[in-house]
Design a protein around this motif. Structure first.
Motif, PDB file in Angstrom:
ATOM      1  N   GLU A  54     -20.768   0.928  33.184  1.00  0.00           N
ATOM      2  CA  GLU A  54     -19.475   0.321  32.881  1.00  0.00           C
ATOM      3  C   GLU A  54     -18.688   0.105  34.171  1.00  0.00           C
ATOM      4  O   GLU A  54     -19.030   0.646  35.227  1.00  0.00           O
ATOM      5  CB  GLU A  54     -18.690   1.216  31.918  1.00  0.00           C
ATOM      6  N   THR A  55     -17.638  -0.668  34.049  1.00  0.00           N
ATOM      7  CA  THR A  55     -16.759  -0.957  35.180  1.00  0.00           C
ATOM      8  C   THR A  55     -15.357  -0.426  34.893  1.00  0.00           C
ATOM      9  O   THR A  55     -15.015  -0.123  33.749  1.00  0.00           O
ATOM     10  CB  THR A  55     -16.694  -2.471  35.427  1.00  0.00           C
ATOM     11  N   LEU A  56     -14.547  -0.340  35.928  1.00  0.00           N
ATOM     12  CA  LEU A  56     -13.173   0.139  35.724  1.00  0.00           C
ATOM     13  C   LEU A  56     -12.408  -0.773  34.785  1.00  0.00           C
ATOM     14  O   LEU A  56     -11.620  -0.336  33.954  1.00  0.00           O
ATOM     15  CB  LEU A  56     -12.435   0.211  37.065  1.00  0.00           C
ATOM     16  N   VAL A  57     -12.629  -2.088  34.951  1.00  0.00           N
ATOM     17  CA  VAL A  57     -11.902  -3.090  34.163  1.00  0.00           C
ATOM     18  C   VAL A  57     -12.917  -3.851  33.322  1.00  0.00           C
ATOM     19  O   VAL A  57     -14.032  -4.133  33.780  1.00  0.00           O
ATOM     20  CB  VAL A  57     -11.131  -4.050  35.094  1.00  0.00           C
ATOM     21  N   ASP A  58     -12.558  -4.182  32.104  1.00  0.00           N
ATOM     22  CA  ASP A  58     -13.439  -4.937  31.212  1.00  0.00           C
ATOM     23  C   ASP A  58     -12.762  -6.271  30.883  1.00  0.00           C
ATOM     24  O   ASP A  58     -11.636  -6.547  31.333  1.00  0.00           O
ATOM     25  CB  ASP A  58     -13.687  -4.118  29.939  1.00  0.00           C
ATOM     26  N   ASN A 105     -16.697   6.897  45.536  1.00  0.00           N
ATOM     27  CA  ASN A 105     -18.046   6.841  46.112  1.00  0.00           C
ATOM     28  C   ASN A 105     -18.779   5.573  45.667  1.00  0.00           C
ATOM     29  O   ASN A 105     -19.369   4.856  46.486  1.00  0.00           O
ATOM     30  CB  ASN A 105     -18.827   8.085  45.670  1.00  0.00           C
ATOM     31  N   ALA A 106     -18.732   5.261  44.369  1.00  0.00           N
ATOM     32  CA  ALA A 106     -19.447   4.093  43.845  1.00  0.00           C
ATOM     33  C   ALA A 106     -18.897   2.796  44.431  1.00  0.00           C
ATOM     34  O   ALA A 106     -19.652   1.897  44.828  1.00  0.00           O
ATOM     35  CB  ALA A 106     -19.358   4.068  42.319  1.00  0.00           C
ATOM     36  N   LEU A 107     -17.578   2.676  44.510  1.00  0.00           N
ATOM     37  CA  LEU A 107     -16.992   1.420  45.007  1.00  0.00           C
ATOM     38  C   LEU A 107     -17.114   1.304  46.526  1.00  0.00           C
ATOM     39  O   LEU A 107     -17.216   0.187  47.054  1.00  0.00           O
ATOM     40  CB  LEU A 107     -15.533   1.321  44.573  1.00  0.00           C
ATOM     41  N   SER A 152     -19.526  -4.064  40.722  1.00  0.00           N
ATOM     42  CA  SER A 152     -18.510  -3.014  40.863  1.00  0.00           C
ATOM     43  C   SER A 152     -18.690  -1.914  39.824  1.00  0.00           C
ATOM     44  O   SER A 152     -17.769  -1.125  39.590  1.00  0.00           O
ATOM     45  CB  SER A 152     -17.097  -3.621  40.735  1.00  0.00           C
ATOM     46  N   GLN A 153     -19.857  -1.857  39.200  1.00  0.00           N
ATOM     47  CA  GLN A 153     -20.084  -0.836  38.175  1.00  0.00           C
ATOM     48  C   GLN A 153     -20.051   0.558  38.802  1.00  0.00           C
ATOM     49  O   GLN A 153     -20.354   0.748  39.981  1.00  0.00           O
ATOM     50  CB  GLN A 153     -21.418  -1.068  37.465  1.00  0.00           C
TER      51      GLN A 153
END
Length: 501
Positions: A54-58, A105-107, A152-153
């Motif tokens: 998933e991403t921060l924004v959908d 970390n992911a971004l 950006s997941q």
């Protein structure tokens, strides 16, 4: 064929018993796209669509931004500091918490790789208590939309090696990977610890199947329950089957010609306009693609902020095309092909069969361009040849299907494709007025009149030549309830499906 047995085994051992999901046979998705590995920058669109990451924004079905792993976001006065409030109580599939440090970390890893996030004017990102703060060097009104793009997941820290390469798919979605076998298959089970509603179908699978005929047979035989990437002939045949129901919806994707505007034959708007006038768009749409209409401008009606009725529509007029080329000094040779200064007007059109309609359309374009004296050689190959030809300058023409909503705000794709060029957009084309215009829109300074003017510039100079607005088709088993096609191609919607028998 590469396998990741250790990780898969670990994940399988830790899968808890399912409480809410309906037990039964797996639901299998078949599509043309191979899984290149666990790396989100290359195969992440499969992971997000399967409901694994998933991403921060959908984004909803209308393209409106909605909360994802972030429950909300705020921007400071001046537009340089953004704060994304993280959804509390969310865990990754390995049990680790989805907290601000994990998101940072992911971004940070995603931003270090080629992709939309790398193009943003980010000066820093910090993890705060329950929030991620992003600082910019100049305003970017579309920042939340960039965080909805698949690259950006958010994956768990354990999903990456020391160099930031994806080695395991450990997300937060309703499904967790139980087996990953690149390039052909992926299996997943419902994740009991999911923060949202539990899926009703417990087991799902993804099969990469390159041949459209095989995908169609899988749909008809029941070997696959959800089949994408169908050609017009297969759609017609499956439409008569009692085993499947064919769904179709217009999506924000345009089938277009990418033009090398630096090519000596194509370096004037008049030459590109001549090619455009040679294309019978309605004929291609209705007879070849079986779409309701061709594209008379770049942005489909579903990209409502950029589609404009005031833009002069593209037309079909081969005689006008011939006149334009004659005005540029081209004369027909004995074989009907134009020539100038000893050079024949011959080009190579590169396309790829991953989207089965593209080779069909390329064959028709070869005939229609020949009518105005332009010879085409068709090169149907791997899709990676398009950006490779862009980078080394060898591409003449590319026939592609470009999605304007992978970043839900189209300004993201517009900036990457036309300000001034991009691997899947303009090539050797630079219009300073256009760049200034869309840069203002990206900052949040533009309005509808600016977007219309930008569309008019693209229509006038044709760095790409639109052909048809895309229709996504899906063959779904008739025992499935809740089938929808996400027009923004972000999700297969598997978590909302259930079987009726």
């Amino acid at each position: 064929m590469t396998k990741i047995p250790a990780l898969a085994a670990a994940l399988m051992l830790s899968v808890p018993a399912l409480a809410a999901a309906e037990p039964g046979r797996p639901l299998t998705v078949a599509a043309q796209f191979e899984i290149k590995g666990a790396e989100p920058s290359t195969s992440g669109y499969i992971f997000t669509r399967m409901g694994i990451t998933e991403t921060l924004v959908d984004a909803d079905a209308e393209g409106n931004l909605v909360p994802g792993l972030a429950t909300g976001w705020q921007v400071s006065e001046g537009g340089l500091n953004w704060s994304f409030t993280l959804r509390p109580g969310v865990s990754f599939h390995d049990g680790s918490p989805m907290d601000a440090e994990a998101v940072l970390n992911a971004l940070t890893i995603a931003r270090a790789k080629p992709g939309p996030l790398a193009s943003l004017p980010i000066s820093g990102m910090t993890a705060e208590d329950g929030a991620l703060v992003i600082t910019l060097t100049e305003p970017s009104a579309a920042l939340p939309a960039y965080l909805a793009e698949f690259r950006s997941q958010i994956m768990a820290p354990a999903a990456y090696d020391a160099d930031g390469q994806g080695i395991a798919v450990i997300g937060t979605g309703p499904y967790r990977v139980t087996n990953l076998t690149p390039p052909l298959s992926l299996d997943a089970s419902a994740f009991e610890g999911y923060w949202g509603a539990q899926p009703r179908i417990a087991e799902v699978a993804y099969d990469a199947v390159s041949r459209v005929e095989t995908r169609a047979l899988m749909a008809q035989s029941g070997d696959a329950n959800f089949v994408f990437g169908l050609d017009p002939a297969s759609v017609a045949r499956l439409g008569m089957s009692d085993a499947v129901e064919v769904h179709s919806v217009a999506i924000p994707r345009t089938l277009l010609l990418k033009v090398n505007a630096g090519h000596p034959f194509l370096n004037t708007p008049e030459a590109r306009r001549a090619l455009s006038l040679a294309i019978d768009r309605d004929g291609i749409a209705k007879a070849v693609l079986r779409y309701p209409e061709g594209a008379d401008q770049l942005f489909p009606p579903s990209v409502s902020a950029w589609h404009s009725d005031s833009v002069e529509p593209l037309g079909y007029d081969p005689e006008a095309a011939k006149a334009l080329l004659e005005g540029l000094g081209w004369r027909a040779g004995s074989d009907g092909i134009l020539a100038k200064n000893g050079a024949r007007f011959a080009l190579t059109l590169t396309t790829y069969p991953d989207r089965p309609e593209l080779p069909l359309v390329s064959a028709v374009l070869e005939q229609q361009f020949r009518q105005i004296g332009v010879a085409l050689t068709i090169n149907s190959t791997n899709s990676s040849e398009i950006p490779a030809g862009h980078q080394d300058g060898s591409l003449d023409l590319g026939l592609i299907a470009r999605n304007f909503s992978l970043i839900p705000d189209p300004i993201g794709t517009v900036m990457s494709d036309f300000a001034p060029s991009g691997d899947w957009g303009a090539m050797n084309w630079d219009n300073p007025e256009f760049v200034e215009l869309v840069s203002g829109i990206a900052r949040g300074d533009g309005d509808d009149a600016d977007r219309t003017h930008a569309a008019e510039i693209l229509q006038g100079e044709l760095p790409v030549i639109p052909i048809a607005w895309y229709q996504q088709t899906l063959a779904a088993a008739t025992d499935l309830r809740g089938v929808t096609i996400d027009p923004y191609e972000r999700s297969f919607g598997l978590q909302d499906l259930e079987r009726t028998e």
